[in-house]
Design a protein around this motif. Structure first.
Motif, short mmCIF file in Angstrom:
data_model
loop_
_atom_site.label_atom_id
_atom_site.label_comp_id
_atom_site.label_asym_id
_atom_site.label_seq_id
_atom_site.Cartn_x
_atom_site.Cartn_y
_atom_site.Cartn_z
N LEU A 240 0.84 -1.19 0.00
CA LEU A 240 0.00 0.00 0.00
C LEU A 240 0.88 1.24 0.00
CD1 LEU A 240 -2.75 1.53 0.45
CD2 LEU A 240 -2.34 1.22 2.92
N LEU A 241 0.60 2.15 -0.91
CA LEU A 241 1.22 3.47 -0.90
C LEU A 241 0.12 4.49 -0.65
CD1 LEU A 241 3.50 3.28 -4.09
CD2 LEU A 241 4.20 2.96 -1.71
N TRP A 242 0.38 5.47 0.22
CA TRP A 242 -0.64 6.49 0.41
C TRP A 242 -0.03 7.88 0.29
CZ3 TRP A 242 1.27 4.31 4.97
CH2 TRP A 242 1.61 5.19 6.00
N ALA A 243 -0.89 8.82 -0.14
CA ALA A 243 -0.47 10.20 -0.40
C ALA A 243 -0.48 11.02 0.88
CB ALA A 243 -1.39 10.83 -1.44
N GLU A 244 0.34 12.05 0.88
CA GLU A 244 0.44 12.93 2.05
C GLU A 244 -0.74 13.89 2.15
OE1 GLU A 244 3.95 15.56 4.17
OE2 GLU A 244 3.91 15.45 1.99
N ARG A 245 -1.35 14.23 1.02
CA ARG A 245 -2.46 15.19 1.00
C ARG A 245 -3.67 14.58 0.29
NH1 ARG A 245 1.98 18.00 -0.56
NH2 ARG A 245 1.21 18.35 -2.68
N GLY A 246 -4.79 15.32 0.30
CA GLY A 246 -6.05 14.76 -0.13
C GLY A 246 -6.41 15.00 -1.58
N LEU A 247 -7.71 14.80 -1.91
CA LEU A 247 -8.20 14.90 -3.27
C LEU A 247 -8.12 16.30 -3.83
CD1 LEU A 247 -9.69 12.25 -2.03
CD2 LEU A 247 -11.27 12.58 -3.92
N PHE A 248 -8.20 17.30 -2.96
CA PHE A 248 -8.11 18.69 -3.40
C PHE A 248 -6.83 19.35 -2.90
CE2 PHE A 248 -12.53 17.55 -3.76
CZ PHE A 248 -12.89 18.11 -4.98
N ASP A 249 -5.82 18.52 -2.69
CA ASP A 249 -4.52 18.97 -2.20
C ASP A 249 -4.60 19.51 -0.78
OD1 ASP A 249 -1.79 18.97 -2.99
OD2 ASP A 249 -1.81 21.15 -3.08
N GLU A 250 -5.66 19.16 -0.05
CA GLU A 250 -5.82 19.61 1.32
C GLU A 250 -4.91 18.80 2.26
OE1 GLU A 250 -9.25 16.59 0.83
OE2 GLU A 250 -7.87 17.78 -0.39
N PRO A 251 -4.57 19.36 3.42
CA PRO A 251 -3.64 18.68 4.32
C PRO A 251 -4.12 17.32 4.81
CG PRO A 251 -3.80 21.00 4.88
CD PRO A 251 -4.86 20.74 3.86
N GLN A 252 -5.43 17.17 5.03
CA GLN A 252 -5.93 15.88 5.52
C GLN A 252 -6.09 14.92 4.34
OE1 GLN A 252 -6.48 14.42 8.71
NE2 GLN A 252 -6.44 12.74 7.25
N ALA A 253 -5.26 13.91 4.30
CA ALA A 253 -5.30 12.92 3.23
C ALA A 253 -6.33 11.84 3.55
CB ALA A 253 -3.92 12.31 3.05
N LEU A 254 -6.53 10.95 2.60
CA LEU A 254 -7.42 9.80 2.85
C LEU A 254 -6.87 8.94 3.98
CD1 LEU A 254 -8.29 8.62 -0.79
CD2 LEU A 254 -9.70 9.98 0.76
N TYR A 255 -5.55 8.81 4.02
CA TYR A 255 -4.91 7.96 5.02
C TYR A 255 -3.83 8.74 5.75
CZ TYR A 255 -7.13 4.40 2.11
OH TYR A 255 -8.04 3.67 1.39
N ASP A 256 -3.52 8.27 6.95
CA ASP A 256 -2.38 8.75 7.70
C ASP A 256 -1.93 7.61 8.61
OD1 ASP A 256 -4.13 8.76 9.94
OD2 ASP A 256 -4.68 10.85 9.55
N GLU A 257 -0.90 7.85 9.37
CA GLU A 257 -0.34 6.77 10.20
C GLU A 257 -1.41 6.20 11.15
OE1 GLU A 257 2.53 5.34 10.11
OE2 GLU A 257 3.92 6.70 9.10
N GLN A 258 -2.21 7.09 11.75
CA GLN A 258 -3.21 6.63 12.71
C GLN A 258 -4.30 5.80 12.03
OE1 GLN A 258 -2.12 9.89 12.50
NE2 GLN A 258 -0.66 9.57 14.20
N ARG A 259 -4.77 6.26 10.88
CA ARG A 259 -5.81 5.52 10.17
C ARG A 259 -5.30 4.16 9.69
NH1 ARG A 259 -8.82 10.28 6.54
NH2 ARG A 259 -9.81 11.32 8.33
N ILE A 260 -4.09 4.14 9.19
CA ILE A 260 -3.52 2.87 8.75
C ILE A 260 -3.38 1.91 9.94
CG2 ILE A 260 -1.48 1.75 7.77
CD1 ILE A 260 -3.18 3.24 5.73
#
Length: 306
Positions: A240-260
């Motif tokens: 799994l690779l996840w992005a640092e930022r979201g769909l609109f380049d916002e700081p909250q991405a789909l995933y982060d360390e806590q969610r994973i």
């Protein structure tokens, strides 16, 4: 190096694969050597096969890349329902079977990651390894949030676009160039990707995406138990690779360390889960940093599978 200074993307050939309901359009970027591995790449919910252009460029002929337009999208728009993630997974399996690829590496971005995991679970003999790019890991809806509200929050702008018409191709280009996740990285290749989505006749051009397909598939990404379980049931190694930022380049991405961490991924199935810094949900696929991370994993997977 900016996208405009990058080496040109090799032009893919287009082929078709028969599936229930019609012929699935598939783009093929061939490898430079016959013995090179093959990768099947699955796009996101309102995307098309050209979303993999930067991965194709970065592969530079070291693997054959096969990317279908999913049914109800792009040049597969005429392939009708029923839609749904399992149906797409079976279409991917039909592609692998029709082209006699044998067990192969499958990669998926966004919704395509759920489809990729489902393909492995439903057709374990056809998939040797999976790469899941900013997708495939599901979370329950927050208490009190209904399906329609969740769909509106996640897909609202995309659903609105599917109902819009555009007087000409320049207007569609201008529409996309305002997208906050695209604006800084706009290139001829992103332009070609967005233009592949445009059908109809001026002055009423519109997206190739079939609204029913997007609604059906989107609801399953959010709520389907089989799709949510797939990443936990992989019969082959996955990453799994996840992005640092979201769909609109916002700081909250789909995933982060806590969610994973809360997802409880089995390290025996998902052998690594890694952040790709300085990427958003889209640039993880077509930005230089994201594409290099994706290609590195794909080549390692192809080597391990071989």
């Amino acid at each position: 190096m900016s996208p405009s200074m990058s080496p040109s993307v090799p032009q893919p050939e287009q082929l078709t694969v028969p599936v229930p309901g019609g012929d699935l359009a598939v783009l093929r970027w061939p490898a430079a050597a016959p013995a090179a591995p093959t990768v099947v790449a699955v796009h996101g919910i309102t995307a098309n096969a050209l979303a993999w252009f930067e991965v194709a460029r970065t592969l530079a002929g070291r693997a054959t890349l096969l990317a279908p337009d999913l049914r109800g999208r792009g040049a597969s728009r005429a392939v009708g329902g029923p839609y749904g993630l399992a149906r797409h997974a079976d279409d991917v399996a039909a592609l692998i079977t029709a082209l006699d690829l044998g067990p192969t590496v499958v990669a998926g971005h966004s919704m395509g990651a759920w489809i990729t995991a489902l393909t492995a679970v439903r057709h374990p003999g056809l998939v040797s390894r999976v790469l899941l790019v900013d997708g495939a890991v599901s979370f329950p809806l927050p208490e009190g949030v209904g399906e329609d509200d969740a769909l509106a929050a996640v897909l609202g702008p995309a659903l609105a676009r599917l109902s819009m018409t555009f007087p000409d191709r320049a207007a569609y280009r201008a529409f996309w160039r305002q997208h906050p996740a695209f604006a800084a990285d706009w290139s001829d290749e992103i332009d070609a990707y967005t233009q592949r989505d445009l059908v109809g006749v001026e002055p009423e051009l519109h997206s190739a995406c079939v609204l029913e397909a997007v609604r059906t598939d989107g609801a399953q990404v959010l709520l389907d138990r089989e799709a949510a379980a797939a990443v936990h049931l992989l019969p082959c190694p996955g990453e799994l690779l996840w992005a640092e930022r979201g769909l609109f380049d916002e700081p909250q991405a789909l995933y982060d360390e806590q969610r994973i961490a809360r997802a409880g991924l089995d390290p025996g199935r998902v052998v690594s889960a890694s952040l790709v810094p300085d990427t958003n949900h889209y640039s993880i696929l077509w930005g230089r940093t994201g594409a290099e991370a994706v290609v590195r994993r794909l080549l390692e997977a192809g080597s391990a599978a071989g």
